[in-house]
Write an enzyme that holds these catalytic residues in place. Structure first.
Site, PDB file in Angstrom:
ATOM      1  N   CYS A  42     -21.865   2.379  27.419  1.00  0.00           N
ATOM      2  CA  CYS A  42     -20.619   1.641  27.669  1.00  0.00           C
ATOM      3  C   CYS A  42     -20.843   0.133  27.580  1.00  0.00           C
ATOM      4  O   CYS A  42     -20.105  -0.573  26.899  1.00  0.00           O
ATOM      5  CB  CYS A  42     -20.058   2.022  29.032  1.00  0.00           C
ATOM      6  SG  CYS A  42     -18.562   1.118  29.428  1.00  0.00           S
ATOM      7  N   CYS A  47     -18.020   0.787  24.962  1.00  0.00           N
ATOM      8  CA  CYS A  47     -16.723   0.248  25.435  1.00  0.00           C
ATOM      9  C   CYS A  47     -16.664  -1.271  25.456  1.00  0.00           C
ATOM     10  O   CYS A  47     -15.693  -1.863  24.970  1.00  0.00           O
ATOM     11  CB  CYS A  47     -16.425   0.725  26.853  1.00  0.00           C
ATOM     12  SG  CYS A  47     -17.036   2.343  27.267  1.00  0.00           S
ATOM     13  N   LYS A  50     -17.229  -3.064  21.978  1.00  0.00           N
ATOM     14  CA  LYS A  50     -16.077  -2.607  21.166  1.00  0.00           C
ATOM     15  C   LYS A  50     -14.815  -3.347  21.558  1.00  0.00           C
ATOM     16  O   LYS A  50     -14.093  -3.877  20.712  1.00  0.00           O
ATOM     17  CB  LYS A  50     -15.926  -1.087  21.336  1.00  0.00           C
ATOM     18  CG  LYS A  50     -14.800  -0.405  20.608  1.00  0.00           C
ATOM     19  CD  LYS A  50     -13.448  -0.448  21.271  1.00  0.00           C
ATOM     20  CE  LYS A  50     -13.381   0.088  22.667  1.00  0.00           C
ATOM     21  NZ  LYS A  50     -13.447   1.532  22.787  1.00  0.00           N
ATOM     22  N   TYR A 178     -12.029   8.973  18.099  1.00  0.00           N
ATOM     23  CA  TYR A 178     -11.845   7.696  18.787  1.00  0.00           C
ATOM     24  C   TYR A 178     -12.584   6.573  18.060  1.00  0.00           C
ATOM     25  O   TYR A 178     -12.015   5.542  17.745  1.00  0.00           O
ATOM     26  CB  TYR A 178     -12.496   7.737  20.172  1.00  0.00           C
ATOM     27  CG  TYR A 178     -11.774   8.359  21.317  1.00  0.00           C
ATOM     28  CD1 TYR A 178     -11.141   7.564  22.257  1.00  0.00           C
ATOM     29  CD2 TYR A 178     -11.790   9.735  21.523  1.00  0.00           C
ATOM     30  CE1 TYR A 178     -10.536   8.124  23.379  1.00  0.00           C
ATOM     31  CE2 TYR A 178     -11.194  10.299  22.639  1.00  0.00           C
ATOM     32  CZ  TYR A 178     -10.566   9.487  23.562  1.00  0.00           C
ATOM     33  OH  TYR A 178      -9.981  10.034  24.668  1.00  0.00           O
ATOM     34  N   GLU A 182     -10.906   3.518  15.971  1.00  0.00           N
ATOM     35  CA  GLU A 182     -10.973   2.180  16.580  1.00  0.00           C
ATOM     36  C   GLU A 182     -11.665   1.194  15.641  1.00  0.00           C
ATOM     37  O   GLU A 182     -11.177   0.077  15.424  1.00  0.00           O
ATOM     38  CB  GLU A 182     -11.718   2.255  17.916  1.00  0.00           C
ATOM     39  CG  GLU A 182     -10.900   2.969  18.997  1.00  0.00           C
ATOM     40  CD  GLU A 182     -11.615   3.067  20.331  1.00  0.00           C
ATOM     41  OE1 GLU A 182     -12.835   2.802  20.388  1.00  0.00           O
ATOM     42  OE2 GLU A 182     -10.951   3.412  21.330  1.00  0.00           O
ATOM     43  N   HIS A 435      13.564  -5.367  32.102  1.00  0.00           N
ATOM     44  CA  HIS A 435      14.203  -5.732  30.841  1.00  0.00           C
ATOM     45  C   HIS A 435      13.987  -7.210  30.526  1.00  0.00           C
ATOM     46  O   HIS A 435      14.082  -8.038  31.431  1.00  0.00           O
ATOM     47  CB  HIS A 435      15.702  -5.445  30.948  1.00  0.00           C
ATOM     48  CG  HIS A 435      16.429  -5.650  29.669  1.00  0.00           C
ATOM     49  ND1 HIS A 435      16.297  -4.800  28.589  1.00  0.00           N
ATOM     50  CD2 HIS A 435      17.274  -6.631  29.273  1.00  0.00           C
ATOM     51  CE1 HIS A 435      17.047  -5.250  27.593  1.00  0.00           C
ATOM     52  NE2 HIS A 435      17.637  -6.363  27.977  1.00  0.00           N
ATOM     53  N   GLU A 440      10.288  -0.188  29.164  1.00  0.00           N
ATOM     54  CA  GLU A 440      11.474   0.245  29.910  1.00  0.00           C
ATOM     55  C   GLU A 440      12.004   1.570  29.363  1.00  0.00           C
ATOM     56  O   GLU A 440      12.652   2.338  30.071  1.00  0.00           O
ATOM     57  CB  GLU A 440      12.555  -0.835  29.906  1.00  0.00           C
ATOM     58  CG  GLU A 440      13.154  -1.133  28.555  1.00  0.00           C
ATOM     59  CD  GLU A 440      14.212  -2.262  28.636  1.00  0.00           C
ATOM     60  OE1 GLU A 440      15.148  -2.130  29.414  1.00  0.00           O
ATOM     61  OE2 GLU A 440      14.058  -3.270  27.909  1.00  0.00           O
TER      62      GLU A 440
HETATM   63  P1  NDP Z   1     -14.915  12.454  18.386  1.00  0.00           P
HETATM   64  O1  NDP Z   1     -15.361  13.799  18.808  1.00  0.00           O
HETATM   65  O2  NDP Z   1     -13.722  11.834  19.013  1.00  0.00           O
HETATM   66  O3  NDP Z   1     -14.669  12.462  16.805  1.00  0.00           O
HETATM   67  C1  NDP Z   1     -15.639  12.892  15.907  1.00  0.00           C
HETATM   68  C2  NDP Z   1     -15.042  12.873  14.519  1.00  0.00           C
HETATM   69  O4  NDP Z   1     -16.052  13.165  13.576  1.00  0.00           O
HETATM   70  C3  NDP Z   1     -13.941  13.909  14.336  1.00  0.00           C
HETATM   71  O5  NDP Z   1     -12.927  13.332  13.558  1.00  0.00           O
HETATM   72  C4  NDP Z   1     -14.657  15.025  13.602  1.00  0.00           C
HETATM   73  O6  NDP Z   1     -13.832  15.779  12.776  1.00  0.00           O
HETATM   74  C5  NDP Z   1     -15.630  14.226  12.745  1.00  0.00           C
HETATM   75  N1  NDP Z   1     -16.785  15.010  12.356  1.00  0.00           N
HETATM   76  C6  NDP Z   1     -17.588  15.753  13.142  1.00  0.00           C
HETATM   77  N2  NDP Z   1     -18.565  16.322  12.423  1.00  0.00           N
HETATM   78  C7  NDP Z   1     -18.371  15.955  11.149  1.00  0.00           C
HETATM   79  C8  NDP Z   1     -19.028  16.238   9.929  1.00  0.00           C
HETATM   80  N3  NDP Z   1     -20.087  17.044   9.897  1.00  0.00           N
HETATM   81  N4  NDP Z   1     -18.543  15.682   8.790  1.00  0.00           N
HETATM   82  C9  NDP Z   1     -17.446  14.884   8.822  1.00  0.00           C
HETATM   83  N5  NDP Z   1     -16.783  14.580   9.944  1.00  0.00           N
HETATM   84  C10 NDP Z   1     -17.231  15.112  11.104  1.00  0.00           C
HETATM   85  O7  NDP Z   1     -16.211  11.544  18.527  1.00  0.00           O
HETATM   86  P2  NDP Z   1     -16.433   9.992  18.535  1.00  0.00           P
HETATM   87  O8  NDP Z   1     -17.814   9.845  18.025  1.00  0.00           O
HETATM   88  O9  NDP Z   1     -15.341   9.257  17.858  1.00  0.00           O
HETATM   89  O10 NDP Z   1     -16.389   9.653  20.072  1.00  0.00           O
HETATM   90  C11 NDP Z   1     -17.199  10.376  20.987  1.00  0.00           C
HETATM   91  C12 NDP Z   1     -16.569  10.410  22.335  1.00  0.00           C
HETATM   92  O11 NDP Z   1     -16.723   9.153  22.953  1.00  0.00           O
HETATM   93  C13 NDP Z   1     -15.069  10.654  22.332  1.00  0.00           C
HETATM   94  O12 NDP Z   1     -14.752  12.021  22.308  1.00  0.00           O
HETATM   95  C14 NDP Z   1     -14.633  10.016  23.601  1.00  0.00           C
HETATM   96  O13 NDP Z   1     -14.768  10.928  24.640  1.00  0.00           O
HETATM   97  C15 NDP Z   1     -15.620   8.867  23.766  1.00  0.00           C
HETATM   98  N6  NDP Z   1     -15.010   7.585  23.354  1.00  0.00           N
HETATM   99  C16 NDP Z   1     -13.939   7.112  24.041  1.00  0.00           C
HETATM  100  C17 NDP Z   1     -13.350   5.923  23.678  1.00  0.00           C
HETATM  101  C18 NDP Z   1     -12.174   5.431  24.462  1.00  0.00           C
HETATM  102  O14 NDP Z   1     -11.933   5.919  25.556  1.00  0.00           O
HETATM  103  N7  NDP Z   1     -11.420   4.483  23.935  1.00  0.00           N
HETATM  104  C19 NDP Z   1     -13.840   5.130  22.578  1.00  0.00           C
HETATM  105  C20 NDP Z   1     -14.961   5.718  21.897  1.00  0.00           C
HETATM  106  C21 NDP Z   1     -15.510   6.893  22.288  1.00  0.00           C
HETATM  107  P3  NDP Z   1     -13.020  17.073  13.310  1.00  0.00           P
HETATM  108  O15 NDP Z   1     -11.866  16.554  14.106  1.00  0.00           O
HETATM  109  O16 NDP Z   1     -12.594  17.746  12.047  1.00  0.00           O
HETATM  110  O17 NDP Z   1     -13.983  17.874  14.108  1.00  0.00           O
END
Ligand code: NDP
Length: 452
Positions: A42, A47, A50, A178, A182, A435, A440
């Site tokens: 984080c 976080c 970022k 995510y 982002e 408002h 709202e």
């Molecule tokens: P996520 O699980 O959110 O997303 C992973 C992405 O990678 C998905 O779109 C997935 O596709 C894709 N993916 C997975 N495997 C492959 C592959 N072999 N080839 C191509 N694409 C693939 O993970 P993140 O890494 O973005 O984030 C991890 C976690 O960190 C989040 O789940 C969240 O909990 C936390 N986080 C929170 C944030 C916030 O609160 N603002 C910010 C950043 C992270 P598919 O959907 O098809 O599986």
């Protein structure tokens, strides 16, 4: 049996530091080992940096809008070489605070890699070995890159993105979660030509379908070259840049390719299975509702358990662990109605159920307000904000609240209080509007757009 420590924490991120600090403040003998930097994902690689980049990326578009509002603005360029040292100085400052708070509480801090020898023994890479009555594993997670993609080693991940030597003119972001969404918005806002390729039908799988579609449209409208149903087939280094071939046959060249394809729990090589700790299929530590592993003296909190991978959740799990183990007050961390925000531009804030999840459980009414907010319509921008409530027909409780708008992360925190308290649609309606605001609308939606 006597132990060197009452608690040995492995991992100096949000969960580990909170548990260690609380236990030490309560008089327990505590040690914590961290192999990288205090603060964890984080603070050091997630976080915090970022969000600072989100702030940085918001000024370019805001300055362009200022011109539409009558300001004499001639444009400008983001200077990574100016921003990067400031970013890293801030991370070092926060790291120091984490370190000092823990030390001030009386914990011993070891800058070393720790592995388990047995249910009560930790070995450090420095050669020392310690025993502890309780061990807490809070080692977090790390980016996962699919090694099946040819040339995957040319890509960076969110671990490296804050350390780039030169700022990319063209970047490809792979993934639709995510982190991918982002960073696509961050680089786009900073002036980089940004493409995002996601393998599935729509980004942000798991969130509300209507909102995903709405957000994807806005992300495109603000300039991200977002493609769904598209994967990287092959990458090669060509003339100092990265040549990429897509699964639909397209070819393109980028300065950087960032894989944001998920994160994996950090459990490899920790001696967990040898000590009898059960791991799940993704490598996560399997825990019960009190964060206890299959070995009674070993607990785990945070991303390493792959429950809800958010910093505030890891902190809640750490507090519950401390209550349970050190204060004789068995406490389960509450994983219901956890709000979160995706810091895209615009942001997406959500709490509770998506329309799809709610409909699987019971009949619902769905209220949606999608409109051009005053600040944007004044300057002729077409993008619309979205406010959505998912309401139980039977109890009239608000089961889910979804907001897509600039500042939605801030708004959802407040809406989440009401949802967590079990507010009904009538409670929302009884609240007088502020408002003129965008928010709202959340108390002004009269007729469901869908029922059943
Ligand atoms: P996520 O699980 O959110 O997303 C992973 C992405 O990678 C998905 O779109 C997935 O596709 C894709 N993916 C997975 N495997 C492959 C592959 N072999 N080839 C191509 N694409 C693939 O993970 P993140 O890494 O973005 O984030 C991890 C976690 O960190 C989040 O789940 C969240 O909990 C936390 N986080 C929170 C944030 C916030 O609160 N603002 C910010 C950043 C992270 P598919 O959907 O098809 O599986």
């Amino acid at each position: 049996m006597t132990f060197d420590y009452d608690l040995f924490v492995i991992g100096g991120g949000s969960g580990g530091v909170r548990a260690g600090r609380l236990a030490a403040e309560g008089g327990a003998r505590v040690a914590l080992a961290e192999e990288f930097r205090m603060g964890g994902t984080c603070v050091i690689r997630g976080c915090v940096p970022k969000k600072l980049m989100v702030f940085a990326s918001s000024y370019g578009p805001a300055a362009r809008q200022a011109r539409d509002y009558g300001w004499d603005y001639e444009g400008g360029t983001f200077r990574w070489e100016r921003f990067r040292p400031m970013l890293h100085a801030e991370l070092a400052r926060l790291e120091g605070i984490y370190q000092r708070n823990l030390a001030r509480a009386g914990a011993d801090i070891f800058h070393a890699r720790a592995t388990l020898e047995d249910a009560h023994t930790v070995a450090l890479s420095s050669g020392e070995t310690f025993t502890a009555k309780h061990i807490l594993v809070a080692t977090g997670g790390a980016p996962f890159v699919p090694e099946t993609t040819e040339g995957h080693e040319l890509a960076i991940t969110s671990n490296e993105v804050f350390d780039l030597e030169t700022f990319p003119e063209r970047i490809l972001i792979v993934g639709g979660g995510y982190i991918a969404s982002e960073f696509a918005c961050i680089f786009n806002g900073l002036g980089t030509h940004t493409a995002q390729w996601y393998r599935g039908a729509q980004i942000l799988r798991g969130f509300d379908d209507e909102v995903r579609g709405h957000l994807a449209e806005l992300i495109r409208e603000r300039g991200v070259d977002l493609h769904v149903g598209l994967e990287v087939e092959r990458m090669e280094r060509r003339d100092g840049r990265i040549w990429v071939k897509g699964s639909d046959g397209r070819e393109d060249v980028f300065d950087q390719v960032l894989f944001a394809t998920g994160r994996k729990p950090n459990t490899a090589g920790l001696g967990l299975e040898e000590a009898g700790v059960k791991l799940g299929r993704w490598g996560e530590i399997v825990v019960d509702e009190y964060s206890q592993t299959s070995v009674p003296s070993i607990y785990a909190v945070g991303d390493v358990t792959d429950r809800i991978n958010l910093t505030p959740v890891a902190i809640r799990e750490a507090v519950a662990f401390h209550e349970t183990v050190f204060r004789g007050n068995p406490t389960k961390p509450d994983h219901e109605n956890v709000p979160s925000a995706v810091f895209t531009q615009p942001e997406y804030g959500a709490v509770g159920l998506s329309e799809e999840e709610a409909r699987e459980r019971e009949p619902i009414d769905v209220y949606v307000a999608a409109f051009r907010p005053m600040q944007r319509s004044f300057i002729g921008r077409p993008d619309r904000v979205l406010f959505k409530l998912v309401v139980s027909q039977k109890t009239q409780k608000v089961l889910g609240c979804h907001i897509v708008a600039d500042g939605a992360g801030e708004m959802i925190q407040l809406a989440a209080v009401a949802v967590k308290m079990g507010a009904t649609k009538a409670d929302f309606d009884a609240t007088v509007a502020v408002h003129p605001t965008m928010a709202e609308e959340i108390v002004l939606m009269k007729t469901p757009v869908r029922s059943g």
